[in-house]
Each structure stands twice: as structure tokens, then as C-alpha cells.
Scaffold this motif. Structure first.
Motif, PDB file in Angstrom:
ATOM      1  N   TYR A 148     -30.890  39.235  31.152  1.00 20.45           N
ATOM      2  CA  TYR A 148     -30.472  37.865  31.456  1.00 20.45           C
ATOM      3  C   TYR A 148     -31.609  37.055  32.090  1.00 20.45           C
ATOM      4  O   TYR A 148     -31.804  35.887  31.794  1.00 20.45           O
ATOM      5  N   VAL A 168     -37.905  39.529  25.437  1.00 19.61           N
ATOM      6  CA  VAL A 168     -36.539  38.993  25.430  1.00 19.61           C
ATOM      7  C   VAL A 168     -36.556  37.645  24.714  1.00 19.61           C
ATOM      8  O   VAL A 168     -36.972  36.637  25.280  1.00 19.61           O
ATOM      9  N   ASP A 169     -36.103  37.681  23.484  1.00 25.44           N
ATOM     10  CA  ASP A 169     -36.185  36.484  22.663  1.00 25.44           C
ATOM     11  C   ASP A 169     -34.872  35.700  22.742  1.00 25.44           C
ATOM     12  O   ASP A 169     -34.188  35.499  21.742  1.00 25.44           O
ATOM     13  N   LEU A 170     -34.542  35.276  23.953  1.00 25.82           N
ATOM     14  CA  LEU A 170     -33.341  34.458  24.157  1.00 25.82           C
ATOM     15  C   LEU A 170     -33.796  33.054  24.539  1.00 25.82           C
ATOM     16  O   LEU A 170     -34.876  32.892  25.103  1.00 25.82           O
ATOM     17  N   ARG A 187     -30.416  29.438  29.867  1.00 25.66           N
ATOM     18  CA  ARG A 187     -29.427  30.527  29.817  1.00 25.66           C
ATOM     19  C   ARG A 187     -28.259  30.201  30.727  1.00 25.66           C
ATOM     20  O   ARG A 187     -28.429  29.568  31.759  1.00 25.66           O
ATOM     21  N   THR A 214     -25.055  33.018  27.179  1.00 27.05           N
ATOM     22  CA  THR A 214     -26.153  33.958  26.975  1.00 27.05           C
ATOM     23  C   THR A 214     -25.637  35.386  26.897  1.00 27.05           C
ATOM     24  O   THR A 214     -26.018  36.159  26.009  1.00 27.05           O
ATOM     25  N   ARG A 215     -24.750  35.739  27.826  1.00 28.08           N
ATOM     26  CA  ARG A 215     -24.281  37.127  27.870  1.00 28.08           C
ATOM     27  C   ARG A 215     -23.390  37.495  26.684  1.00 28.08           C
ATOM     28  O   ARG A 215     -23.151  38.667  26.437  1.00 28.08           O
ATOM     29  N   ALA A 242     -24.095  36.283  23.590  1.00 28.19           N
ATOM     30  CA  ALA A 242     -24.905  36.109  22.371  1.00 28.19           C
ATOM     31  C   ALA A 242     -25.198  37.475  21.730  1.00 28.19           C
ATOM     32  O   ALA A 242     -25.438  38.450  22.453  1.00 28.19           O
ATOM     33  N   GLU A 268     -27.814  38.542  20.302  1.00 29.89           N
ATOM     34  CA  GLU A 268     -29.151  39.018  20.668  1.00 29.89           C
ATOM     35  C   GLU A 268     -29.152  39.656  22.068  1.00 29.89           C
ATOM     36  O   GLU A 268     -29.865  40.635  22.314  1.00 29.89           O
ATOM     37  N   PHE A 269     -28.328  39.117  22.961  1.00 27.38           N
ATOM     38  CA  PHE A 269     -28.213  39.704  24.300  1.00 27.38           C
ATOM     39  C   PHE A 269     -27.658  41.129  24.187  1.00 27.38           C
ATOM     40  O   PHE A 269     -28.175  42.074  24.782  1.00 27.38           O
TER      41      PHE A 269
END
Ligand code: ADP
Length: 265
Positions: free
Chosen positions: A200, A221-223, A227, A232-233, A235, A237-238
Motif C-alpha cells: 500500500y 509496486v506498479d500502483l 492511493r 487501492t486495496r 485493485a 494489481e494490489f
């Protein structure tokens, strides 16, 4: 900005020698937010103490802005887990935040300004004259963060800073760290054993092997930079990154070593 080269640390106590860190090499660029995760006992605190100049390495070196660290460097601030012990109970919130600025010999007017701004930034502008023991754990940790940022460090080290607060407060403090990092452009090295927290918060996560410690992996970390706890959490990707790092930490616990081909940043 930060260059850790061949860091090794062995503790020589009265009994057996403990090789906590075998060989750590990594760099952190100016303005990066890098998280370090690893199993408990992997040497995360040892690493941070060496980087902070509080513990001499057995071999290797830590270089901050072209200077080899041999004592706590001027441009660095550290936030520890034990907020209760890091604040002076006989000083008010504002006095706690101001103290390192006095050591820096800043003029009074500038100190006032920095203390005010830092307390505002962490949402504590209304309690400058309270004492730490009158505040909740989460608020005390905010005071420690305010003290660190008021100092205007080039690099901020954080050692499991939210391990002792409740889940809701922890989420708020995570968002506070991201917001301050984005606003101030400070370099952050954040140590945690919490995999979700590392994903995160970080732009990059360094996964440590079990003891004696080496770097098992460097995960980007490609977010998105913006966030929030819900989006975010949840997603995909997460979830993928959390799974990847979870698997790496499990491998570390099983004693897996990095293969020579592994990229270390
Ligand atoms: P982590 O923060 O990842 O849990 P630590 O850096 O606290 O790991 O500890 C790494 C290893 O070094 C552990 O095996 C621990 O027991 C050992 N260790 C830490 N501090 C000391 C010390 N002062 N003397 C001897 N061994 C220590």
C-alpha cells in the motif's frame, strides 16, 4: 541518495555470535518511498539501526549523500515503533516537536513556524500544549511524525511505526505518510513485517531473506500514485503484488536463499 554496500552485521554477545545480516546491497534514490519486509528476526531493525548510524556495521558501509555514515547523520530523522518511549512525558507536544530544532540551533521564530506547520500537517494543530500522556497512541505517534518532519530531513526512516496502534488508526497514519511524502518530497525507508502495508505504501518493496539476511527480491509496486484504502486495496494489481510478496516471505521463512541471478536494485 542512500547506498548500502555489502552490509554485514554480527552481534558478539557473551555467548554465541549471531550473524543477523550477511550481505545487503541496495540503493534508494532521492524522493523514493521504499518499504522493507521480511520475516520476524530477519534483521530489519538491525538494518535500520545501521542506516541510522546507531549501530556500526561489522563489514560494508552505508553511504548517505556521498558521506559514509558513522554516527547519526544530520539530514536524517527516525520514527520508531515505541512512540510512548520516544516522546518526553514532561514536555508538551509543541516542546517535543521543537526539541531537535533547538539542537539544530534554529532561531526561535523559525522553530515556531516549523512546529506550527508540522502539527498542522499531522492534524494536531489544536493540542500543542497537551502532554503526550494525555493523548491516544495514534496521536502520540502523530507527534513523533510531526517531530520528524519539522526537522526537515532529507531522509526519513520508519521502523514498524504503526505496529502498536489499532487498525483504523493505522490506516489513517499510512495515508498520512503517503500524503506527507508526496507533499514534502522526502526520501522514505519504511520497515514493516506487514505485507499489505508494504504494498500500500511503497513504490518498491525489498524482501529480506531469513537470517543470515540477504535481499531475496526487489518488487516494483506498479500502483497509481494516488492511493486510498478502499480502491487501492481492492485493485487486482494490489492482490497480485500481495500474493507475490507473501509467497516470497514464505520462501524466506523456509530458509530459501537468493539465487545469484536475482536482480538487486
Ligand atoms: P527484525 O527487526 O527483522 O525482527 P532484528 O534486527 O531485531 O530483526 O534481529 C535480527 C537478529 O539479530 C535476531 O536473531 C535477533 O535475535 C538478533 N539480535 C538483535 N539484536 C541483538 C543484540 N543486541 N545482540 C544479539 N543478537 C541480537
Amino acid at each position: 541518495m542512500l547506498d548500502v554496500q555489502g552490509l554485514q552485521k554480527t552481534y558478539y554477545g557473551s555467548g554465541q555470535a549471531v550473524e543477523a545480516i550477511r550481505d545487503l546491497t541496495f540503493t534508494v534514490d532521492a524522493g523514493e518511498l521504499v518499504c522493507v519486509v521480511g520475516p520476524s528476526g530477519a534483521g530489519k531493525t538491525t538494518l535500520l539501526r545501521c542506516v541510522a548510524g546507531l549501530l556500526p556495521p561489522t563489514a560494508g558501509e552505508v553511504v548517505l549523500e556521498d558521506t559514509v555514515i558513522s554516527e547519526p547523520p544530520a539530514g536524517m530523522a527516525v520514527v520508531f515503533q515505541e512512540y510512548g518511549r520516544s516522546l518526553f512525558p514532561w514536555m508538551t507536544v509543541a516542546q517535543n516537536v521543537e526539541r531537535p530544532l533547538k539542537e539544530k540551533r534554529l532561531p526561535k521564530a523559525r522553530r515556531r513556524e516549523l512546529v506550527g506547520e508540522a502539527l498542522e500537517a499531522v492534524g494536531l494543530a489544536d493540542v500543542p500544549t497537551s502532554y503526550p500522556w494525555q493523548l491516544s497512541g495514534g496521536m502520540q505517534q502523530r507527534v513523533a511524525i510531526a517531530r520528524a518532519i519539522a526537522y526537515e530531513p532529507h531522509i526519513l526512516l520508519m521502523d514498524e511505526p504503526f505496529a502498536a496502534v489499532d487498525a483504523q488508526t493505522r490506516a489513517d497514519l499510512e495515508d498520512l505518510v503517503r500524503a506527507l511524502w508526496q507533499r514534502l518530497g522526502v526520501t522514505v525507508l519504511f520497515v514493516t513485517h506487514d505485507i499489505d502495508e508494504s504494498v500500500y505504501l511503497g513504490q518498491r518493496v525489498l524482501v529480506l531473506s531469513g537470517r543470515p539476511t540477504e535481499i531475496l527480491a526487489n518488487v516494483d509496486v506498479d500502483l497509481p500514485a494516488d492511493r486510498d484504502q478502499l480502491t487501492t486495496r481492492s485493485a487486482p494489481e494490489f492482490t497480485r503484488l500481495r500474493g507475490e510478496i507473501y509467497e516470497l516471505v514464505q520462501r524466506a521463512k523456509r530458509g530459501e536463499r537468493p539465487s545469484p541471478a536475482d536482480p538487486s536494485h
